[in-house]
Design an enzyme around this catalytic site. Structure first.
Site, PDB file in Angstrom:
ATOM      1  CB  SER A  29      32.834 -20.683-122.456  1.00 36.98           C
ATOM      2  OG  SER A  29      31.636 -20.899-123.183  1.00 36.98           O
TER       3      SER A  29
ATOM      4  CG  HIS B 298      34.522 -29.818-120.802  1.00 36.73           C
ATOM      5  ND1 HIS B 298      34.655 -28.975-121.871  1.00 36.73           N
ATOM      6  CD2 HIS B 298      33.223 -29.757-120.415  1.00 36.73           C
ATOM      7  CE1 HIS B 298      33.483 -28.412-122.135  1.00 36.73           C
ATOM      8  NE2 HIS B 298      32.597 -28.861-121.266  1.00 36.73           N
TER       9      HIS B 298
ATOM     10  CG  LEU C  71      35.327 -32.711-124.228  1.00 39.79           C
ATOM     11  CD1 LEU C  71      35.996 -34.014-123.778  1.00 39.79           C
ATOM     12  CD2 LEU C  71      34.180 -32.351-123.283  1.00 39.79           C
TER      13      LEU C  71
ATOM     14  N   GLY D 291      31.417 -28.075-113.291  1.00 38.20           N
ATOM     15  CA  GLY D 291      32.275 -26.898-113.138  1.00 38.20           C
ATOM     16  C   GLY D 291      31.529 -25.726-112.516  1.00 38.20           C
TER      17      GLY D 291
END
Ligand code: PAF
Length: 284
Positions: A186, A37, A33, A148
């Site tokens: 990412s 997130h 995460l 997302g």
């Protein structure tokens, strides 16, 4: 904070919550995460009584040559981050728990929407995503599910699936979260060497240049794609997989001159790391 490893454990909590009229928000993730997130969990917190974060590196969305084994797995720090943002439940099943038998059942969105962009080089990827997301929806019974915009194609495919299969839930799509210098957050950024990370800034820079060109009156999709491609290609460490422009929400080919909403998306390798990024262009 409760960590559930099995479907049965989670089902019990979900059934109890439903009996008491509580609303459920689901944030599906593959773990590792980051703030992207985090923004989904933070958005889910005030909108739902119960916030469930699933952490499952889904094997069916990786092709045999992809990074399933290397994909970062950081459950302890993930649990701590999710808890600090107010999540109530972590659902972290094993692959055996999610795929107990040699599954023959797939949920697949067909058509152009899954064939373009990442669907070209990853022909089985989205079938894996929609199958696992369906399983998660059926186990967690969310009122709202959070995704997302970074994975723009995934978002539009899941939207289509939810519509076509009448899933009784609301999809909430949150903006891309970027590092201070523009790199989209990412889980795969950890693979980049310092040089590759610097080179990867060309993605957000080229997309911003395209936004600027549209603001300046550019109405040719072909020219926009060419200029993004040329800017990325100037970065010696980049290896372009695609630079594509598609209509929204169906991801069909564009017609000139541009007029409407479009997805401009890129996938580029830096060394062995494949990064994606995108922007939505509103051209009126
Ligand atoms: O976006 C992801 O992390 C994954 O594709 C998802 C939606 C959690 C399904 O495995």
């Amino acid at each position: 904070m409760t960590v559930c490893k099995t479907r049965a454990e989670l089902r019990k909590i979900v059934e109890e919550a439903k009996k008491n009229g509580k609303s459920i928000g689901l944030v599906p993730t593959m773990g590792a995460l980051h703030e992207g997130h985090g923004s989904l969990i933070a958005a889910a917190r005030p909108e739902n009584d119960l916030v469930i974060v699933s952490i499952f590196v889904n094997p069916t969305q990786f092709a045999p040559n992809e990074d399933l084994d290397a994909y970062p797995r950081t459950l302890d720090t993930d649990v701590a981050l999710a808890e600090s943002l107010g999540a109530d439940i972590i659902f972290a099943p094993t692959a055996k728990e999610m795929y107990p038998s040699c599954d023959d059942t797939w949920v697949e969105v067909t058509g152009n929407i899954t064939k373009v962009l990442c669907g070209k080089s990853r022909p089985t990827h989205f079938r894996g995503v929609t199958t696992v997301v369906t399983k998660l929806f059926l186990i967690a019974c969310p009122d709202r599910a959070y995704f997302g915009q970074k994975d723009a194609q995934q978002v539009h495919i899941i939207r289509r699936m939810v519509k076509d299969l009448f899933f009784p839930l609301e999809l909430r799509i949150l903006p891309i979260i970027r590092e201070h210098d523009g790199l989209a957050k990412s889980s795969r950024n950890v693979y980049l060497s310092p040089e590759e990370r610097k080179a990867a800034l060309v993605l957000s820079q080229s997309l911003s240049a395209a936004e600027e060109a549209v603001r300046g009156g550019e109405r040719s999709g072909a020219r926009l794609v060419d200029s993004v491609r040329a800017q990325i290609a100037c970065e010696p460490m980049s290896n372009i997989e695609y630079v594509e422009l598609h209509t929204l929400p169906d991801l069909t080919p564009v017609t000139e001159p541009l007029n409407g909403a479009y997805l401009l998306a890129v996938a580029v390798r830096f060394g062995t790391t494949r990064l994606i990024d995108n922007t939505v262009l509103e051209v009126f």
